[in-house]
Design an enzyme around this catalytic site. Structure first.
Site, PDB file in Angstrom:
ATOM      1  N   HIS A 158      40.922  -0.949  13.065  1.00  0.00           N
ATOM      2  CA  HIS A 158      40.415  -2.313  13.177  1.00  0.00           C
ATOM      3  C   HIS A 158      41.341  -3.330  12.503  1.00  0.00           C
ATOM      4  O   HIS A 158      40.969  -4.489  12.380  1.00  0.00           O
ATOM      5  CB  HIS A 158      39.021  -2.369  12.542  1.00  0.00           C
ATOM      6  CG  HIS A 158      39.072  -1.956  11.099  1.00  0.00           C
ATOM      7  ND1 HIS A 158      39.324  -0.655  10.707  1.00  0.00           N
ATOM      8  CD2 HIS A 158      38.963  -2.669   9.951  1.00  0.00           C
ATOM      9  CE1 HIS A 158      39.355  -0.584   9.382  1.00  0.00           C
ATOM     10  NE2 HIS A 158      39.137  -1.788   8.903  1.00  0.00           N
ATOM     11  N   ASP A 159      42.513  -2.891  12.039  1.00  0.00           N
ATOM     12  CA  ASP A 159      43.414  -3.782  11.301  1.00  0.00           C
ATOM     13  C   ASP A 159      44.704  -4.131  12.043  1.00  0.00           C
ATOM     14  O   ASP A 159      45.330  -5.143  11.728  1.00  0.00           O
ATOM     15  CB  ASP A 159      43.825  -3.132   9.965  1.00  0.00           C
ATOM     16  CG  ASP A 159      42.690  -3.076   8.973  1.00  0.00           C
ATOM     17  OD1 ASP A 159      41.811  -3.953   9.013  1.00  0.00           O
ATOM     18  OD2 ASP A 159      42.688  -2.150   8.142  1.00  0.00           O
TER      19      ASP A 159
ATOM     20  N   GLU B  22      43.204   5.928   2.712  1.00  0.00           N
ATOM     21  CA  GLU B  22      43.949   4.843   3.353  1.00  0.00           C
ATOM     22  C   GLU B  22      44.944   4.363   2.297  1.00  0.00           C
ATOM     23  O   GLU B  22      44.646   3.502   1.473  1.00  0.00           O
ATOM     24  CB  GLU B  22      43.039   3.695   3.794  1.00  0.00           C
ATOM     25  CG  GLU B  22      43.768   2.764   4.741  1.00  0.00           C
ATOM     26  CD  GLU B  22      43.595   1.274   4.477  1.00  0.00           C
ATOM     27  OE1 GLU B  22      44.066   0.485   5.316  1.00  0.00           O
ATOM     28  OE2 GLU B  22      43.025   0.869   3.452  1.00  0.00           O
TER      29      GLU B  22
ATOM     30  N   ASP C  65      32.864   4.648   4.971  1.00  0.00           N
ATOM     31  CA  ASP C  65      34.038   3.948   4.472  1.00  0.00           C
ATOM     32  C   ASP C  65      33.674   3.515   3.059  1.00  0.00           C
ATOM     33  O   ASP C  65      32.699   2.782   2.874  1.00  0.00           O
ATOM     34  CB  ASP C  65      34.274   2.726   5.366  1.00  0.00           C
ATOM     35  CG  ASP C  65      35.708   2.279   5.377  1.00  0.00           C
ATOM     36  OD1 ASP C  65      36.322   2.295   4.308  1.00  0.00           O
ATOM     37  OD2 ASP C  65      36.188   1.892   6.458  1.00  0.00           O
TER      38      ASP C  65
ATOM     39  N   ASP D 294      39.223   3.177   1.052  1.00  0.00           N
ATOM     40  CA  ASP D 294      39.926   1.961   1.450  1.00  0.00           C
ATOM     41  C   ASP D 294      41.025   1.581   0.449  1.00  0.00           C
ATOM     42  O   ASP D 294      40.819   1.651  -0.768  1.00  0.00           O
ATOM     43  CB  ASP D 294      38.885   0.824   1.509  1.00  0.00           C
ATOM     44  CG  ASP D 294      39.478  -0.496   1.955  1.00  0.00           C
ATOM     45  OD1 ASP D 294      39.861  -0.594   3.127  1.00  0.00           O
ATOM     46  OD2 ASP D 294      39.574  -1.425   1.123  1.00  0.00           O
TER      47      ASP D 294
HETATM   48  C1  NOJ Z   1      41.797  -2.080   4.585  1.00  0.00           C
HETATM   49  C2  NOJ Z   1      40.689  -2.318   5.562  1.00  0.00           C
HETATM   50  O1  NOJ Z   1      40.845  -1.448   6.654  1.00  0.00           O
HETATM   51  C3  NOJ Z   1      40.772  -3.778   5.944  1.00  0.00           C
HETATM   52  O2  NOJ Z   1      39.950  -4.085   7.050  1.00  0.00           O
HETATM   53  C4  NOJ Z   1      40.431  -4.604   4.733  1.00  0.00           C
HETATM   54  O3  NOJ Z   1      40.595  -5.982   5.038  1.00  0.00           O
HETATM   55  C5  NOJ Z   1      41.328  -4.247   3.556  1.00  0.00           C
HETATM   56  N1  NOJ Z   1      41.515  -2.829   3.394  1.00  0.00           N
HETATM   57  C6  NOJ Z   1      40.730  -4.768   2.266  1.00  0.00           C
HETATM   58  O4  NOJ Z   1      39.571  -4.040   1.943  1.00  0.00           O
END
Ligand code: NOJ
Length: 477
Positions: free
Chosen positions: A299-300, A246, A95, A184
């Site tokens: 995980h979000d 992402e 990541d 990310d």
């Molecule tokens: C996306 C990530 O998946 C998340 O966990 C993170 O808090 C934010 N980007 C900021 O990096």
């Protein structure tokens, strides 16, 4: 390419497998569990951020891009993991967090010019986790741009030295044998250099946003023109490694990103997970407009088994694993894990602890995750563990393994439709995949010869798609 039809398994490192009893998952733990990932039929493993971090955002606040967090082990541990994974036929992805660092990264003081600063709050930009996107730095008495938590400062990709530093970090990992990167928050890489105010929103946002942020359109704070310079830098640094974006945008806006990246997550599909008609629309749009990576959970956001609604987890899993293109399985999805219990004490200030519960490997007290005290409570045994599910021919794990095996046979022309309420029917060459996320039985498409059922008994009568169920069958000749 190797990822064309790959299943990519997301490891949330802190919660996967602890090897030293400190209650936090680590790289030797992942090494010890690689067989589980290989047995799923996955082609790659994606590790959540491995870098040193003060953990305000658990690794997404990086304080050194070219090292491993001591909680996770050492660079040697990562090298050993890469070697073993490759022996097992698994690629390894990191990541990478290109858009911000921790304010504890040495650059923040030594290279303030790598960041975005203003003497006064210059505009109405909002942080993704709430509040204004500007934080006062008491030391310099200036404001820095902070699009997520206040402890994360946005990088300025207009600066060529910053671009060179990030390219160096990416090369460092690519040279160690890393096969790909999940990038990310990539919609934040290009921002308006003039820092202009965002205009008011013309309607509801296409993807969920913090309420105050949702009141604005976002032509300036993110996804601004000029993407090609940073994305070209990244692509040139990694050669032909897999780049997964992402990019938190609808698939209709992903074209400029996909000129440099291989795939982007299809977030519209992820958020549609419990609704057959919305899923059909999102899958169709993703296939028409982009090269999607299908995400069951991450995980979000709420886990699939929770998001898809009661009883729908297995059918939704079957559907997403049978779509054309790479599919991402978040650790625990293969067990049917739903959201866990809220953690005490709270670890994530944005409320995501419930999505990050440790893996359930066995039926012991800490579920085989650790011999110590887990950093997040493992909660009640809401789903059976890996070892219990391995012995059960009807378990979710058995279903996922079978679906991943069958995936390899699915090819040919693709059509997606929702012929009856709550249903999604996908034809792929000789196969038809039918799921029904509603509570009523629905008529099935023409089918002949059951291949796999979402729940035991779902395929007894192929003229019907049972409620909260589904199946894969051969199409009649
Ligand atoms: C996306 C990530 O998946 C998340 O966990 C993170 O808090 C934010 N980007 C900021 O990096």
């Amino acid at each position: 390419m190797w990822w064309d039809n790959a299943v990519i398994y997301q490891v949330y490192l802190r919660s996967f497998q602890d090897s030293d009893g400190d209650g936090v998952g680590d790289l030797p733990g992942v090494l010890a569990r690689l067989e589980h990932i290989a047995k799923l039929g996955a082609g790659a493993v994606w590790l959540s951020p491995v870098y040193p971090s003060p953990n305000y955002d658990f690794g997404y606040d990086v304080s050194d891009f070219s090292a491993v967090h001591p909680d996770f082990g050492t660079l040697d541990d990562l090298d050993a993991l890469i070697t073993r994974a490759h022996e097992l036929g698994l690629r390894v992805m990191l990541d990478f967090v290109p858009c911000h660092t921790s304010i504890e990264h040495p650059w923040f003081r030594e290279h303030p010019e790598y960041y975005v600063w203003a003497k006064e709050i210059p505009n109405n930009w909002r942080a993704a986790f709430g509040g204004p996107a500007w934080e006062l730095d008491p030391q310099s008495n200036r404001y820095y741009l902070s699009s997520f938590f206040p402890e994360q400062a946005d990088l300025d990709w207009h600066n060529p030295q910053l671009r060179a530093a990030m390219a160096g970090a990416l090369r460092f990992w690519a040279q160690r044998g890393i096969d790909g990167f999940r990038l990310d928050a990539l919609d934040r890489i290009s921002k308006d250099a003039e820092l202009r105010d965002e205009p008011p929103a013309a309607g509801p946002p296409p993807l969920p946003l913090d309420p105050a942020d949702a009141e604005l359109e976002h032509p300036f704070s993110r996804n601004a023109p000029g993407l090609e310079v940073p994305l070209k830098t990244i692509r040139e640094a990694v050669g032909d490694a897999l780049l997964v974006g992402e990019v938190f945008l609808p698939t209709t806006e992903l074209g400029p990103y996909l000129e440099w990246l291989d795939i982007c997550f299809s977030f519209e599909t992820m958020f549609a997970a419990g609704d057959g008609e919305a899923l059909t629309e999102a899958i169709t749009a993703a296939l028409q407009n982009s090269r999607p990576g299908w995400v069951l959970s991450n995980h979000d956001f709420d886990r699939l088994a929770t998001r898809a609604g009661p009883g729908n987890g297995r059918a939704a899993t079957l559907l997403l694993l049978c779509l054309p293109g790479p599919a991402f399985i978040y650790q625990g999805d293969e067990l049917g894990m739903g959201n866990g219990v809220p953690a005490t004490p709270v670890q994530d200030r944005h409320g995501r602890d419930q999505l990050r519960m440790p893996m359930r490997w066995d039926e012991s007290e800490s579920a085989g995750f650790t011999t110590g005290t887990p950093w997040l409570s493992t909660g009640e045994a809401e789903v059976p563990s890996v070892s219990a599910q391995e012995r059960d021919p009807h378990s979710t794990l058995t279903l996922v393994r079978a679906a991943v095996t069958l995936r390899a046979e699915l090819d040919g022309p693709v059509a997606v439709e929702s012929p009856a309420p709550g249903t999604v029917v996908v034809t792929r060459g000789d196969h038809v995949i039918a799921v029904n996320l509603s509570a009523e039985p629905q008529p099935g498409p023409p089918a002949d010869g059951l291949e796999l059922e979402a729940n035991p008994g779902d395929g007894r009568d192929l003229s019907v798609i049972p409620p909260h169920g589904g199946w894969i069958a051969r199409r009649p000749r």
